[in-house]
Design a protein around this motif. Structure first.
Motif, PDB file in Angstrom:
ATOM      1  N   GLU A   8      -1.728 -80.179  15.755  1.00 35.94           N
ATOM      2  CA  GLU A   8      -0.552 -79.355  15.480  1.00 35.94           C
ATOM      3  C   GLU A   8       0.679 -79.917  16.188  1.00 35.94           C
ATOM      4  N   VAL A   9       0.519 -80.316  17.445  1.00 28.78           N
ATOM      5  CA  VAL A   9       1.643 -80.892  18.192  1.00 28.78           C
ATOM      6  C   VAL A   9       2.099 -82.183  17.524  1.00 28.78           C
ATOM      7  N   ARG A  12       3.993 -81.266  14.301  1.00 28.85           N
ATOM      8  CA  ARG A  12       5.292 -80.621  14.533  1.00 28.85           C
ATOM      9  C   ARG A  12       6.287 -81.554  15.209  1.00 28.85           C
ATOM     10  N   ALA A  13       5.786 -82.456  16.055  1.00 25.17           N
ATOM     11  CA  ALA A  13       6.675 -83.395  16.748  1.00 25.17           C
ATOM     12  C   ALA A  13       6.940 -84.651  15.919  1.00 25.17           C
ATOM     13  N   TYR A  41      -2.135 -78.053  24.145  1.00 25.03           N
ATOM     14  CA  TYR A  41      -0.849 -78.166  24.821  1.00 25.03           C
ATOM     15  C   TYR A  41      -0.118 -76.837  24.749  1.00 25.03           C
ATOM     16  N   SER A  43       3.119 -74.651  24.112  1.00 19.98           N
ATOM     17  CA  SER A  43       4.136 -74.859  23.082  1.00 19.98           C
ATOM     18  C   SER A  43       5.423 -75.471  23.635  1.00 19.98           C
ATOM     19  N   LEU A  46       6.689 -79.202  22.916  1.00 22.53           N
ATOM     20  CA  LEU A  46       7.513 -79.632  21.785  1.00 22.53           C
ATOM     21  C   LEU A  46       8.948 -79.929  22.223  1.00 22.53           C
ATOM     22  N   GLU A  47       9.485 -79.110  23.104  1.00 18.55           N
ATOM     23  CA  GLU A  47      10.826 -79.376  23.627  1.00 18.55           C
ATOM     24  C   GLU A  47      10.824 -80.653  24.458  1.00 18.55           C
ATOM     25  N   LEU A  49       8.830 -83.193  24.129  1.00 15.16           N
ATOM     26  CA  LEU A  49       8.716 -84.319  23.197  1.00 15.16           C
ATOM     27  C   LEU A  49      10.056 -84.599  22.514  1.00 15.16           C
ATOM     28  N   ALA A  50      10.819 -83.547  22.226  1.00 13.25           N
ATOM     29  CA  ALA A  50      12.143 -83.735  21.633  1.00 13.25           C
ATOM     30  C   ALA A  50      13.067 -84.456  22.620  1.00 13.25           C
TER      31      ALA A  50
END
Length: 143
Positions: A8-9, A12-13, A41, A43, A46-47, A49-50
């Motif tokens: 999922e990560v 989404r990333a 992981y 959630s 995700l930030e 990774l951004a």
């Protein structure tokens, strides 16, 4: 917050799972555990990774990016480092603009051969002396 599994990560990333594992090895992200064989992981990853993606796009190395996070994972970005990178990007933009203009000139130059074109010769001379480098590469140190 619900934990996300590695698939999922990755989805989404927009990065492969192998990149997530590599970032985990480098200490850039951390999993919260496993569910079966799959890493989990928080959630908030995700930030993070951004931010990593933004840093990579700006030309920071992974080691430089790693130093932009506090031990608890919160961003701790040195404004002077950002300013220095912006200056580096400005320099590179100027170099690329000059390169673009030289290539456009050479493409339209009326000289019989590109090697007879003074502008193109100047571009070749700059490349020979290390003044023209590929994006992401630094010119050799001058002594």
């Amino acid at each position: 917050m619900t934990d996300l599994d590695i698939a999922e990560v990755a989805h989404r990333a927009g990065v492969p799972a192998s990149t997530l594992r590599f970032y985990e090895e480098k200490g850039l992200i951390a999993s919260t555990g496993r569910r079966g064989l799959r890493r989990q992981y928080d959630s908030g990853v995700l930030e993070r990774l951004a931010l990593i993606a933004l840093g990579r796009t700006a030309g920071f190395s992974l080691d430089e990016i790693a130093r932009m996070f506090a031990p608890d994972g919160r961003p701790l970005i040195d404004r002077q480092v950002l300013s220095a990178k912006a200056e580096e990007l400005d320099r590179r933009i100027r170099e690329l603009g000059a390169l673009r203009d030289s290539l456009r000139h050479a493409a339209a130059c009326p000289a019989r051969s590109h090697l007879e074109c003074p502008t193109f010769r100047g571009l070749i001379d700059a490349a020979a002396s290390g003044g023209v480098t590929a994006p992401g590469r630094r010119p050799p140190e001058r002594r």
